[in-house]
Design an enzyme around this catalytic site. Structure first.
Site, PDB file in Angstrom:
ATOM      1  N   LYS A  28       0.821  -1.222   0.000  1.00 52.81           N
ATOM      2  CA  LYS A  28       0.000   0.000   0.000  1.00 52.81           C
ATOM      3  C   LYS A  28       0.852   1.268   0.000  1.00 52.81           C
ATOM      4  O   LYS A  28       0.503   2.251  -0.648  1.00 52.81           O
ATOM      5  CB  LYS A  28      -0.967   0.007   1.177  1.00 52.81           C
ATOM      6  CG  LYS A  28      -0.337   0.235   2.534  1.00 52.81           C
ATOM      7  CD  LYS A  28      -1.379   0.377   3.619  1.00 52.81           C
ATOM      8  CE  LYS A  28      -0.729   0.583   4.970  1.00 52.81           C
ATOM      9  NZ  LYS A  28       0.057   1.834   5.062  1.00 52.81           N
ATOM     10  N   THR A  29       1.973   1.256   0.742  1.00 54.93           N
ATOM     11  CA  THR A  29       2.823   2.460   0.787  1.00 54.93           C
ATOM     12  C   THR A  29       3.401   2.742  -0.587  1.00 54.93           C
ATOM     13  O   THR A  29       3.482   3.899  -1.019  1.00 54.93           O
ATOM     14  CB  THR A  29       3.960   2.275   1.820  1.00 54.93           C
ATOM     15  OG1 THR A  29       3.386   1.906   3.077  1.00 54.93           O
ATOM     16  CG2 THR A  29       4.753   3.559   1.995  1.00 54.93           C
ATOM     17  N   ASP A  71      -3.387   7.875   4.110  1.00 60.10           N
ATOM     18  CA  ASP A  71      -2.894   6.541   4.458  1.00 60.10           C
ATOM     19  C   ASP A  71      -3.651   6.030   5.690  1.00 60.10           C
ATOM     20  O   ASP A  71      -4.129   6.833   6.503  1.00 60.10           O
ATOM     21  CB  ASP A  71      -1.390   6.641   4.762  1.00 60.10           C
ATOM     22  CG  ASP A  71      -0.719   5.282   4.851  1.00 60.10           C
ATOM     23  OD1 ASP A  71      -1.326   4.281   4.422  1.00 60.10           O
ATOM     24  OD2 ASP A  71       0.422   5.224   5.336  1.00 60.10           O
ATOM     25  N   GLU A  72      -3.754   4.705   5.838  1.00 63.92           N
ATOM     26  CA  GLU A  72      -4.392   4.075   7.013  1.00 63.92           C
ATOM     27  C   GLU A  72      -5.779   4.687   7.285  1.00 63.92           C
ATOM     28  O   GLU A  72      -6.118   5.033   8.423  1.00 63.92           O
ATOM     29  CB  GLU A  72      -3.509   4.229   8.263  1.00 63.92           C
ATOM     30  CG  GLU A  72      -2.097   3.673   8.126  1.00 63.92           C
ATOM     31  CD  GLU A  72      -2.030   2.150   8.162  1.00 63.92           C
ATOM     32  OE1 GLU A  72      -3.092   1.496   8.118  1.00 63.92           O
ATOM     33  OE2 GLU A  72      -0.905   1.613   8.222  1.00 63.92           O
ATOM     34  N   GLN A  90      -8.050  -4.379   9.247  1.00 62.18           N
ATOM     35  CA  GLN A  90      -6.986  -4.027  10.193  1.00 62.18           C
ATOM     36  C   GLN A  90      -7.354  -2.805  11.033  1.00 62.18           C
ATOM     37  O   GLN A  90      -6.478  -2.120  11.563  1.00 62.18           O
ATOM     38  CB  GLN A  90      -5.673  -3.769   9.448  1.00 62.18           C
ATOM     39  CG  GLN A  90      -5.099  -5.011   8.787  1.00 62.18           C
ATOM     40  CD  GLN A  90      -3.706  -4.778   8.225  1.00 62.18           C
ATOM     41  OE1 GLN A  90      -2.728  -4.687   8.950  1.00 62.18           O
ATOM     42  NE2 GLN A  90      -3.623  -4.670   6.906  1.00 62.18           N
ATOM     43  N   ARG A 108       1.488 -10.876  10.396  1.00 58.79           N
ATOM     44  CA  ARG A 108       2.846 -10.345  10.639  1.00 58.79           C
ATOM     45  C   ARG A 108       3.901 -11.364  10.216  1.00 58.79           C
ATOM     46  O   ARG A 108       5.071 -11.014  10.050  1.00 58.79           O
ATOM     47  CB  ARG A 108       3.063 -10.035  12.135  1.00 58.79           C
ATOM     48  CG  ARG A 108       2.181  -8.971  12.779  1.00 58.79           C
ATOM     49  CD  ARG A 108       2.073  -7.711  11.985  1.00 58.79           C
ATOM     50  NE  ARG A 108       0.901  -7.749  11.097  1.00 58.79           N
ATOM     51  CZ  ARG A 108       0.732  -6.952  10.069  1.00 58.79           C
ATOM     52  NH1 ARG A 108       1.635  -6.062   9.745  1.00 58.79           N
ATOM     53  NH2 ARG A 108      -0.349  -7.042   9.317  1.00 58.79           N
TER      54      ARG A 108
END
Length: 722
Positions: free
Chosen positions: A34-35, A218-219, A249, A593
């Protein structure tokens, strides 16, 4: 345009990056890049001439993320980024308010209060208003003010249906007046003041709407109500809002995050199609399938399925331990094996739902000589509440300990102000004595503190170590202090209480392992353990962290520990609307993770409040496909694991790590029978009504005259026959 910008993007990433000037919702799964998509979108817009750097506003949730975005963009584009606004919500609002301080009715040099400064300001105000700080704890008032502002509400807009809330609203209004008079703002005020400025000042609002044609966030799943309203104001009806997030998330509801903002964005900005980034570049297939199946149990999802071009990889390894100590011993053994296979310690993470769980793991790691660091938090014996509790114990043991006295003389608050403490220090210096001696000659509230310490010493003189700990926690007022917290601080206070309860467990285990009941020995042990294995930044060290702290990170190997019902999912989730769904999202974050290997562990019994508590395996384990799981304890059937917990007399690791008997009833389950009269130092006399288990798992049910019926582990209970 630099064609290399789009090289290496998968079809969905390329579609997101090259969208025309329209609002979009990019549903970016864990490990889906995503980044990269967000930064490449900015670079694409600039390089194609769609917008200049001056016309972009990019919002992140951390300064670290903002810096990373600038670094990536600088590498992608050979242009000056100075005109671009990239930062956190608070940072960008601060920038806007500085530029328009007159319109915002602020001095040019307005100062920002951090959380501690804000609390001090509230205490000062409440004192001036003659508000009882026991009836209205300052932290509760602070939480009330901050959460109201995050909802976009001023004091005049808060609905107060009872006298108690009305009084808090009055304090809120006075606090705002005080801040305005002193030219200061708190963090919540930055966003609210900026929102109000844009709402009422049409010219300014239109200026920024004309400037920022592209707003990227973002987020997005972590935005709260006011943050979304601020973004809507800036976007207006013509600008493109490009939001990247993952509803699966969203794990910060306790901070005010509203996962519903994602659906609201799709509705409010007429987003025609949600682009889903589902290809994961982090984990093997089995890990992703487990995450997908688990999260599919949640309601109201936007919906996506992670996949990878990698192979399935290893099954998820599940370990059922006899006790929490046994669970930690298993983890240490596995880490040693991983290390011997060439896996660096920094590539391994130990995750837990609650901070208090770290204590048993830390103790096992210190004993094994394995270097570790606690990520996003403090090591157990460095935590504020643990230091407070130990300071009481240190002062009881040695009244010459000035540091211990200074730490607790007014904690919890007992009306001993800074001036009184200064006078004590002056008297001690003048007479060349300790602070304790000076305090013993003082009057008023200081003498009441001296009396409290003396009473604690007297009452605990004959008690065993764990019961000394319990007595001090309750009679010092520490436990009550954290129990009284409400609002936003309540969650933090509950964690601190869990840590204090874990200190009782630490004392119980210390006696058990060392056959030493002395307070001095335990305090020495705590100091030594706090000082060992302080891993430096360059050291190869394990990562210990809560699942909340793990978001955004990845590791070769992950251990998810304490997978028991009531622990993970946490018992609080049963009381909150949507609580179980949030816990499941937290488990989803934990699973994703791991890149290559994932361990899931739980214990049949765990020490709570100095007593052994028996639990059931987490319901989340039941939701995972059996074919993806490799049970490392095959003698336990999955059915028995989920249906009930009856301690088994044969546990592989319990046999490998036998617990030493204390000689006071421990391990001697054959000596006890139903109907037998017994005595316990804390609960008094009682009659045994049940006996079960054997060896380290033997326990009895005792009906006490005063305390009622309790299950006690014979290994720790120190029962004597009457």
């Amino acid at each position: 345009m630099n064609s290399s910008l789009l090289s290496g993007l998968n079809p969905e990433q390329r579609l997101a990056v090259t969208l025309p000037a329209q609002s979009a919702l990019i549903l970016a799964g864990a490990g889906s890049g995503k980044t990269r998509v967000l930064t490449t979108r900015i670079a694409y817009l600039i390089s194609t001439g769609a917008v200049s750097p001056h016309g972009i506003l990019a919002v992140t949730f951390t300064n670290k993320a903002a810096k990373e975005m600038v670094t990536r963009l600088t590498a992608m584009l050979p242009i000056n980024m100075r005109g671009m606004w990239i930062g956190t919500f608070h940072g960008l609002c601060n920038r806007m308010l500085r530029a328009h301080h007159r319109e915002a009715n602020l001095p040019q040099t307005f100062q920002i209060l951090d959380s501690g400064d804000q609390l001090s300001a509230i205490k000062r105000l409440m004192k001036a208003m003659n508000v009882d700080d026991e009836k209205f704890p300052p932290r509760e008032v602070q939480s009330f003010i901050s959460s109201s502002k995050e909802q976009g509400l001023r004091a005049s807009e808060v609905e107060a249906y009872d006298p108690y809330t009305r009084r808090k609203v009055e304090i809120f209004a006075e606090y705002d007046t005080q801040c305005q008079r002193e030219g200061v703002v708190d963090f919540s005020e930055l966003l609210l003041r900026c929102y109000e400025l844009l709402s009422r000042n049409a010219a300014l609002r239109e200026h920024y709407q004309e400037r920022f044609k592209h707003i990227l966030v973002d987020e997005f799943q972590d935005t709260n109500k006011l943050q979304y309203q601020w973004l809507k104001l800036l976007a207006g009806s013509n600008n493109a809002l490009f939001a990247v997030g993952d509803d699966d998330q969203s794990i910060y509801a306790f901070r005010g995050a509203n996962v519903g903002n994602m659906q609201a964005l799709a509705r409010d900005f007429h987003v025609e199609n949600v682009i889903k980034l589902e290809q994961n570049y982090r984990s093997h297939g089995n890990i992703l399938e487990a995450a997908n199946v688990l999260i599919s149990n949640n309601r109201n999802r936007l919906g996506k399925n992670l996949w990878t071009s990698e192979n399935g990889g290893e099954q998820l390894r599940v370990y059922e331990a006899a006790t929490d100590v046994d669970e930690a011993a298993f983890i240490v053994d596995e880490i040693k094996q991983l290390k011997s296979e060439g896996i660096n310690l920094r590539e391994i993470a130990l995750l837990y739902r609650s901070n208090a769980q770290s204590r048993v793991l830390e103790h096992a790691l210190v004993s094994a000589g394995l270097s570790y660091r606690v990520y996003g938090g403090l090591r157990f014996f460095e935590r504020q509440e643990i230091k407070h509790a130990l300071a009481y114990l240190r002062l009881m043991e040695n009244t010459d300990d000035d540091n211990a006295l200074l730490r607790i003389i007014n904690f919890p608050t007992r009306g001993i102000g800074a001036r009184s403490i200064e006078q004590l220090q002056e008297a001690a210096k003048m007479n060349s004595t300790t602070l304790w001696d000076a305090a013993a000659r003082a009057g008023g509230k200081v003498s009441a503190f001296v009396a409290l310490i003396e009473s604690l010493r007297g009452a605990t003189r004959e008690l065993p170590l764990p019961e000394i700990m319990e007595h001090v926690l309750h009679h010092s007022g520490l436990a009550a202090h954290y129990q009284s917290e409400t609002g936003v601080k309540k969650r933090e206070a509950e964690e601190r209480l869990e840590n204090l309860n874990e200190l009782v467990n630490a004392a119980t285990l210390f006696v058990h392992e060392n056959e030493d009941d002395s307070l001095t020995s335990f305090l020495t042990h705590a100091s030594l353990e706090a000082g060992e294995h302080q891993a430096g930044d360059q050291d190869d060290a394990l990562h210990l962290m809560t699942v909340h702290s793990a978001k955004g990170l990845e590791f070769h190997t992950v251990f998810i520990t304490g997978l028991e019902e009531g622990l993970f999912p946490h018992q609080n989730s049963q009381r909150e609307d949507g609580g179980l769904d949030e816990e499941r999202r937290l488990m989803y974050v934990a699973i994703t993770r791991a890149r290559r290997r994932l361990y899931l562990s739980f214990a049949q019994s765990r020490m709570l409040h100095g007593q052994v508590s028996y639990g059931m395996a987490s319901s989340f384990l039941r939701e995972l496909p059996e074919g993806l799981l490799h049970w490392l304890t095959p003698r336990f059937s999955a059915r028995k694991t989920f249906d009930s917990f009856v301690p088994s007399p044969t546990l592989s690791r319990a046999d490998a790590h036998p617990s030493p008997a204390s000689g006071r009833g421990a391990g001697g389950e054959g000596l006890w029978r139903i109907g037998q009269r017994v005595f316990h130092q804390k609960f008094g006399e009682g009659v045994i009504t049940g006996v079960e288990g054997s060896g380290a798992d033997a326990r009895v049910q005792v009906n006490f005259k005063r305390a009622g019926s309790k299950w006690l582990a014979l290994e720790y209970a120190k029962l004597t026959a009457v």
